[in-house]
Design a protein around this motif. Structure first.
Motif, short mmCIF file in Angstrom:
data_model
loop_
_atom_site.label_atom_id
_atom_site.label_comp_id
_atom_site.label_asym_id
_atom_site.label_seq_id
_atom_site.Cartn_x
_atom_site.Cartn_y
_atom_site.Cartn_z
N TYR A 35 44.44 8.41 -21.49
CA TYR A 35 45.27 7.69 -22.44
C TYR A 35 44.60 6.38 -22.83
O TYR A 35 43.96 5.73 -22.00
N SER A 36 44.74 6.01 -24.10
CA SER A 36 44.25 4.71 -24.57
C SER A 36 45.22 4.15 -25.60
O SER A 36 45.53 4.81 -26.60
N ASP A 37 45.71 2.91 -25.37
CA ASP A 37 46.60 2.24 -26.33
C ASP A 37 45.91 2.05 -27.67
O ASP A 37 46.57 1.91 -28.70
N SER A 38 44.59 2.01 -27.66
CA SER A 38 43.82 1.72 -28.87
C SER A 38 43.54 2.96 -29.72
O SER A 38 42.86 2.87 -30.74
N ASN A 39 44.04 4.11 -29.30
CA ASN A 39 43.85 5.36 -30.05
C ASN A 39 42.38 5.66 -30.32
O ASN A 39 42.01 6.09 -31.41
N ASN A 40 41.52 5.45 -29.33
CA ASN A 40 40.09 5.67 -29.59
C ASN A 40 39.36 6.38 -28.45
O ASN A 40 38.19 6.10 -28.20
N ILE A 41 40.03 7.30 -27.79
CA ILE A 41 39.31 8.10 -26.80
C ILE A 41 38.30 8.97 -27.54
O ILE A 41 38.65 9.71 -28.44
N GLN A 42 37.07 8.84 -27.14
CA GLN A 42 36.01 9.62 -27.76
C GLN A 42 35.53 10.74 -26.84
O GLN A 42 35.15 11.81 -27.29
N ASP A 43 35.57 10.50 -25.55
CA ASP A 43 35.02 11.43 -24.59
C ASP A 43 35.91 11.43 -23.34
O ASP A 43 36.29 10.37 -22.86
N LEU A 44 36.26 12.61 -22.87
CA LEU A 44 37.00 12.74 -21.63
C LEU A 44 36.38 13.90 -20.86
O LEU A 44 36.14 14.97 -21.41
N ARG A 45 36.10 13.66 -19.59
CA ARG A 45 35.51 14.70 -18.74
C ARG A 45 36.30 14.77 -17.43
O ARG A 45 36.52 13.75 -16.78
N LEU A 46 36.74 15.95 -17.09
CA LEU A 46 37.47 16.20 -15.85
C LEU A 46 36.54 17.00 -14.94
O LEU A 46 35.97 18.01 -15.37
N GLU A 47 36.37 16.56 -13.69
CA GLU A 47 35.43 17.21 -12.78
C GLU A 47 36.09 17.53 -11.45
O GLU A 47 36.82 16.72 -10.88
N LEU A 48 35.80 18.73 -10.94
CA LEU A 48 36.20 19.13 -9.59
C LEU A 48 34.98 18.96 -8.70
O LEU A 48 33.90 19.49 -9.01
N HIS A 49 35.14 18.22 -7.61
CA HIS A 49 34.04 17.95 -6.68
C HIS A 49 34.31 18.62 -5.34
O HIS A 49 35.43 18.60 -4.83
N LYS A 50 33.25 19.21 -4.78
CA LYS A 50 33.28 19.82 -3.45
C LYS A 50 32.27 19.07 -2.60
O LYS A 50 31.09 18.98 -2.96
N GLY A 77 31.69 16.01 -2.35
CA GLY A 77 31.07 14.91 -3.07
C GLY A 77 30.22 15.30 -4.26
O GLY A 77 29.72 14.43 -4.97
N SER A 78 30.06 16.60 -4.52
CA SER A 78 29.23 17.05 -5.64
C SER A 78 30.06 17.84 -6.65
O SER A 78 30.91 18.65 -6.26
N LYS A 79 29.77 17.63 -7.92
CA LYS A 79 30.49 18.34 -8.98
C LYS A 79 30.19 19.83 -8.91
O LYS A 79 29.04 20.24 -8.81
N VAL A 80 31.25 20.64 -8.97
CA VAL A 80 31.07 22.10 -9.00
C VAL A 80 31.48 22.71 -10.33
O VAL A 80 30.96 23.75 -10.72
N VAL A 81 32.40 22.07 -11.02
CA VAL A 81 32.83 22.56 -12.33
C VAL A 81 33.47 21.39 -13.09
O VAL A 81 34.00 20.46 -12.49
N MET A 82 33.35 21.45 -14.43
CA MET A 82 33.94 20.38 -15.24
C MET A 82 34.47 20.93 -16.55
O MET A 82 34.10 22.01 -16.98
N LYS A 83 35.34 20.15 -17.18
CA LYS A 83 35.86 20.44 -18.51
C LYS A 83 35.68 19.16 -19.31
O LYS A 83 36.00 18.08 -18.84
N GLN A 84 35.13 19.27 -20.53
CA GLN A 84 34.84 18.07 -21.32
C GLN A 84 35.40 18.19 -22.72
O GLN A 84 35.39 19.25 -23.33
#
Length: 162
Positions: free
Chosen positions: A82-97, A99-106
């Protein structure tokens, strides 16, 4: 003897099992302001289900595979930025196992004009005793926040019956 009358007892004999351990945690309360373009641990602060006490949560926000529970797990991770400024350009969600990333959605937008952006992922993982899982989020925008909404920012999982 290979052919038997189909009865409920014959049909369910040898079928089944339980999908445990299982867990479900949520981020609720107040939105968390994060630094733009910085990968941030999602502070899941509400435990809905934890059948095997694998959630260690109050500072490291992780679920650890309990003793005797190695196997394949179905894991879901969901996050809302969420951004009050209406300017999210990039969002990445990562699942870590461990301590290391195993899968992400961007999500990426050339126009950088989004107020809310949501990502969700589901993945099957082979986990060993002692492996741990965490959810992380990265956003680019002005004053970005991880939205504290139990319906939108959560992690859950359960062991598959094999």
């Amino acid at each position: 003897s290979a052919l038997r009358k189909m009865t409920r007892a014959n049909f369910v004999s040898g079928v089944g099992g339980t999908n445990t351990p299982s867990f479900a945690v949520q981020f609720s309360g107040s939105n968390l302001v994060i630094s733009s373009s910085t990968l941030t641990l999602i502070p899941f602060n509400t435990v809905e289900i934890d059948t095997a006490s694998g959630w260690t949560g109050s500072s490291d926000y992780k679920w650890t595979v309990p003793s005797g529970q190695a196997g394949k797990y179905l894991i879901s991770l969901s996050g809302n930025g969420y951004s009050d400024s209406n300017n999210i350009q990039d969002l990445r969600l990562e699942l870590h196992k461990n301590g290391s990333k195993v899968v992400m959605k961007q999500f990426y937008s050339f126009s950088a004009d989004h107020r809310h952006e949501h990502a969700h992922l589901t993945h099957i993982l082979s986990l060993s005793v002692g492996d741990y899982l965490q959810g992380k989020m990265h956003m680019h925008g002005t004053n970005p926040k991880i939205r504290a909404d139990a319906n939108e920012t959560f992690m859950s999982g359960f062991k598959l019956v094999e």
